[in-house]
Design a protein around this motif. Structure first.
Motif, PDB file in Angstrom:
ATOM      1  N   THR A   1       1.843  36.509  47.219  1.00  0.00           N
ATOM      2  CA  THR A   1       1.900  35.121  47.680  1.00  0.00           C
ATOM      3  C   THR A   1       0.888  34.831  48.783  1.00  0.00           C
ATOM      4  N   VAL A   2       0.682  35.762  49.695  1.00  0.00           N
ATOM      5  CA  VAL A   2      -0.319  35.549  50.749  1.00  0.00           C
ATOM      6  C   VAL A   2      -1.683  35.318  50.117  1.00  0.00           C
ATOM      7  N   GLU A   3      -2.049  36.170  49.176  1.00  0.00           N
ATOM      8  CA  GLU A   3      -3.335  36.026  48.486  1.00  0.00           C
ATOM      9  C   GLU A   3      -3.404  34.691  47.746  1.00  0.00           C
ATOM     10  N   ALA A   4      -2.295  34.292  47.136  1.00  0.00           N
ATOM     11  CA  ALA A   4      -2.257  33.031  46.391  1.00  0.00           C
ATOM     12  C   ALA A   4      -2.471  31.836  47.322  1.00  0.00           C
ATOM     13  N   GLN A   5      -1.817  31.857  48.491  1.00  0.00           N
ATOM     14  CA  GLN A   5      -1.991  30.743  49.427  1.00  0.00           C
ATOM     15  C   GLN A   5      -3.411  30.691  49.992  1.00  0.00           C
ATOM     16  N   LEU A   6      -3.984  31.832  50.276  1.00  0.00           N
ATOM     17  CA  LEU A   6      -5.362  31.857  50.760  1.00  0.00           C
ATOM     18  C   LEU A   6      -6.316  31.329  49.691  1.00  0.00           C
ATOM     19  N   TYR A   7      -6.031  31.672  48.445  1.00  0.00           N
ATOM     20  CA  TYR A   7      -6.840  31.173  47.329  1.00  0.00           C
ATOM     21  C   TYR A   7      -6.741  29.651  47.244  1.00  0.00           C
ATOM     22  N   MET A   8      -5.523  29.105  47.388  1.00  0.00           N
ATOM     23  CA  MET A   8      -5.361  27.652  47.385  1.00  0.00           C
ATOM     24  C   MET A   8      -6.115  27.023  48.551  1.00  0.00           C
ATOM     25  N   ASN A   9      -6.076  27.669  49.693  1.00  0.00           N
ATOM     26  CA  ASN A   9      -6.662  27.119  50.906  1.00  0.00           C
ATOM     27  C   ASN A   9      -8.173  26.975  50.814  1.00  0.00           C
ATOM     28  N   ASN A  10      -8.813  27.764  49.940  1.00  0.00           N
ATOM     29  CA  ASN A  10     -10.272  27.647  49.829  1.00  0.00           C
ATOM     30  C   ASN A  10     -10.697  26.450  48.982  1.00  0.00           C
ATOM     31  N   GLY A  11      -9.743  25.832  48.279  1.00  0.00           N
ATOM     32  CA  GLY A  11     -10.003  24.568  47.602  1.00  0.00           C
ATOM     33  C   GLY A  11     -10.798  24.640  46.328  1.00  0.00           C
ATOM     34  N   ASN A  12     -10.983  25.821  45.758  1.00  0.00           N
ATOM     35  CA  ASN A  12     -11.797  25.938  44.549  1.00  0.00           C
ATOM     36  C   ASN A  12     -10.988  25.886  43.263  1.00  0.00           C
ATOM     37  N   ASN A  13      -9.671  25.813  43.374  1.00  0.00           N
ATOM     38  CA  ASN A  13      -8.848  25.834  42.158  1.00  0.00           C
ATOM     39  C   ASN A  13      -8.969  24.536  41.375  1.00  0.00           C
ATOM     40  N   PHE A  14      -8.793  24.646  40.068  1.00  0.00           N
ATOM     41  CA  PHE A  14      -8.726  23.495  39.173  1.00  0.00           C
ATOM     42  C   PHE A  14      -7.402  23.619  38.430  1.00  0.00           C
ATOM     43  N   GLY A  15      -6.382  22.994  38.979  1.00  0.00           N
ATOM     44  CA  GLY A  15      -5.056  23.106  38.399  1.00  0.00           C
ATOM     45  C   GLY A  15      -4.098  23.827  39.321  1.00  0.00           C
ATOM     46  N   LYS A  16      -2.893  24.028  38.825  1.00  0.00           N
ATOM     47  CA  LYS A  16      -1.820  24.608  39.611  1.00  0.00           C
ATOM     48  C   LYS A  16      -1.961  26.120  39.736  1.00  0.00           C
TER      49      LYS A  16
ATOM     50  N   VAL B   1      -2.054  21.783  33.877  1.00  0.00           N
ATOM     51  CA  VAL B   1      -3.253  22.618  33.928  1.00  0.00           C
ATOM     52  C   VAL B   1      -2.998  23.755  34.911  1.00  0.00           C
ATOM     53  N   ILE B   2      -3.089  24.982  34.434  1.00  0.00           N
ATOM     54  CA  ILE B   2      -2.853  26.160  35.268  1.00  0.00           C
ATOM     55  C   ILE B   2      -4.191  26.800  35.610  1.00  0.00           C
ATOM     56  N   ASP B   3      -4.422  27.010  36.886  1.00  0.00           N
ATOM     57  CA  ASP B   3      -5.661  27.658  37.318  1.00  0.00           C
ATOM     58  C   ASP B   3      -5.526  29.179  37.292  1.00  0.00           C
ATOM     59  N   ARG B   4      -4.489  29.678  37.978  1.00  0.00           N
ATOM     60  CA  ARG B   4      -4.365  31.128  38.130  1.00  0.00           C
ATOM     61  C   ARG B   4      -2.940  31.478  38.517  1.00  0.00           C
ATOM     62  N   SER B   5      -2.487  32.649  38.098  1.00  0.00           N
ATOM     63  CA  SER B   5      -1.147  33.117  38.432  1.00  0.00           C
ATOM     64  C   SER B   5      -1.230  34.394  39.260  1.00  0.00           C
ATOM     65  N   PHE B   6      -0.304  34.528  40.200  1.00  0.00           N
ATOM     66  CA  PHE B   6      -0.167  35.713  41.033  1.00  0.00           C
ATOM     67  C   PHE B   6       1.263  36.218  40.897  1.00  0.00           C
ATOM     68  N   SER B   7       1.509  37.431  41.311  1.00  0.00           N
ATOM     69  CA  SER B   7       2.878  37.923  41.397  1.00  0.00           C
ATOM     70  C   SER B   7       3.499  37.418  42.699  1.00  0.00           C
ATOM     71  N   LEU B   8       4.819  37.494  42.789  1.00  0.00           N
ATOM     72  CA  LEU B   8       5.495  37.082  44.015  1.00  0.00           C
ATOM     73  C   LEU B   8       4.986  37.872  45.206  1.00  0.00           C
ATOM     74  N   GLU B   9       4.749  39.165  45.013  1.00  0.00           N
ATOM     75  CA  GLU B   9       4.259  40.009  46.100  1.00  0.00           C
ATOM     76  C   GLU B   9       2.884  39.574  46.600  1.00  0.00           C
TER      77      GLU B   9
END
Length: 334
Positions: free
Chosen positions: A313-328, A303-311
């Motif tokens: 990554t900071v935004e992607a980690q902050l998004y994970m840290n908020n705990g609202n994702n459903f999936g990878k 299950v994929i929640d959201r994709s980011f570009s490599l550039e």
């Protein structure tokens, strides 16, 4: 090559997108040109220094899938251009029960997959499941292996058993759900989000309970009976509720503690139930092979929640840290 490198602790904002020297494979190693990487909680914990043995600077990232770009000496089981996924567990050893003392995970201290290229031992390279997309394949390794070992190797799940998965929504929890359903178990989940519970039902859960609701534990026990197996990555004070939910002779397998340590065990609740509490972390190379076979046989899709570009990554980690994702959460690299 371009890579995301962490040089100091302080959270995801300390990650830097930089040009670094491309690695070269040594004897027994291969170089993989990555198509996608994927995030894990481990990555975020490392940026805060909340992970054992943090050594910096390091390129983070444990999950990745791509194409072999170069091969070191004494590697004869792969060829340039092969489509592969990477087992992130390095130097596990020959005993499936426990890892070696020098076991570590790709992505610190060994440079990982937040980069255009990564080097790994050939024994950690596996053929990409053909039916999965690059993004799905990259999202599989760490969480898929953790779930497989926790549910099947350690949890010994059986058809018809009642299985509880707390905190549905993260990568491991969703693999646990899909694998348990594939094994014929009756699966129930918990979450603070009614939306996540409904989405879990679409993946095969028979029901779910919002742990922010009053008396949810007693209501869950009344509704489902007792749980034969609980697989938990949450920990914290709620772990005692899981002991209450467990059946006589039941099992709890713990693989993480996103809510921190358990403040107080009430030991009689454990020994009077003749129950087992088992710990697990990642898995052996043999289990990685078994996990891939299981996923292929049941045609499971991450299950994929959201994709980011490599550039990003900071935004992607902050998004994970908020705990609202459903999936990878994934990083597109190629």
């Amino acid at each position: 090559m371009k890579a995301i490198i962490l040089k100091e602790k302080g959270g995801p904002e300390k990650l830097r997108y930089e040009e670094v020297e491309s690695p070269a494979p040594k004897a027994g190693e291969v170089l993989v040109k990555l198509k996608y990487a994927a995030l894990n909680r481990r990555d975020v914990f490392i940026t805060y220094g909340k992970y054992p043995g943090v050594k910096l600077p390091s390129i983070l990232g444990s999950d990745g899938a791509g194409v072999i770009a170069a091969i070191g000496e004494n590697v004869d089981n792969f060829k340039i251009g092969s489509e592969v996924v990477i087992n992130p567990g390095l130097s596990w050893g020959e005993d499936d029960r426990i890892s070696n003392s020098d076991f570590n995970v790709l992505g610190m201290p060994t440079d990982g997959t937040y980069a255009e290229y990564v080097v790994a031992p050939s024994e950690n390279i596996f053929p990409k499941p053909e039916y999965l997309t690059w993004e799905e394949a990259a999202a599989l390794p760490l969480a898929g292996l953790t779930a497989y070992r926790a549910l099947i190797s350690k949890g010994e799940v059986q058809k018809g058993e009642t299985v509880v998965i707390p905190g549905i929504g993260g990568g491991v929890a969703l693999y646990l759900l899909q694998m348990a359903v594939a094994k014929g178990a009756n699966v129930f989940v918990t979450s603070s989000s009614d939306e996540k519970i409904e989405r879990a039902k679409q993946l095969g859960a028979l029901g779910g309970f919002n742990y922010r609701s009053e008396n949810w534990v007693k209501q869950m026990r009344k509704t489902i009976g007792a749980a034969d197996l609980i697989v938990d990555g949450v920990g914290g004070s709620g772990f005692n509720d899981l002991i209450y939910l467990a059946a006589q002779g039941g099992r709890i397998v713990t693989f993480g503690a996103t809510n921190g340590p358990v403040s107080e065990f009430i030991l009689p609740r454990i020994f009077f139930k003749d129950m087992d509490i088992r710990g697990t972390a990642l898995g052996s190379p043999r289990e990685f092979t078994q996990m891939l076979k299981f996923v292929n046989e049941h045609r499971l899709h991450p299950v994929i929640d959201r994709s980011f570009s490599l550039e990003q990554t900071v935004e992607a980690q902050l998004y994970m840290n908020n705990g609202n994702n459903f999936g990878k959460i994934t990083l597109e690299i190629d």
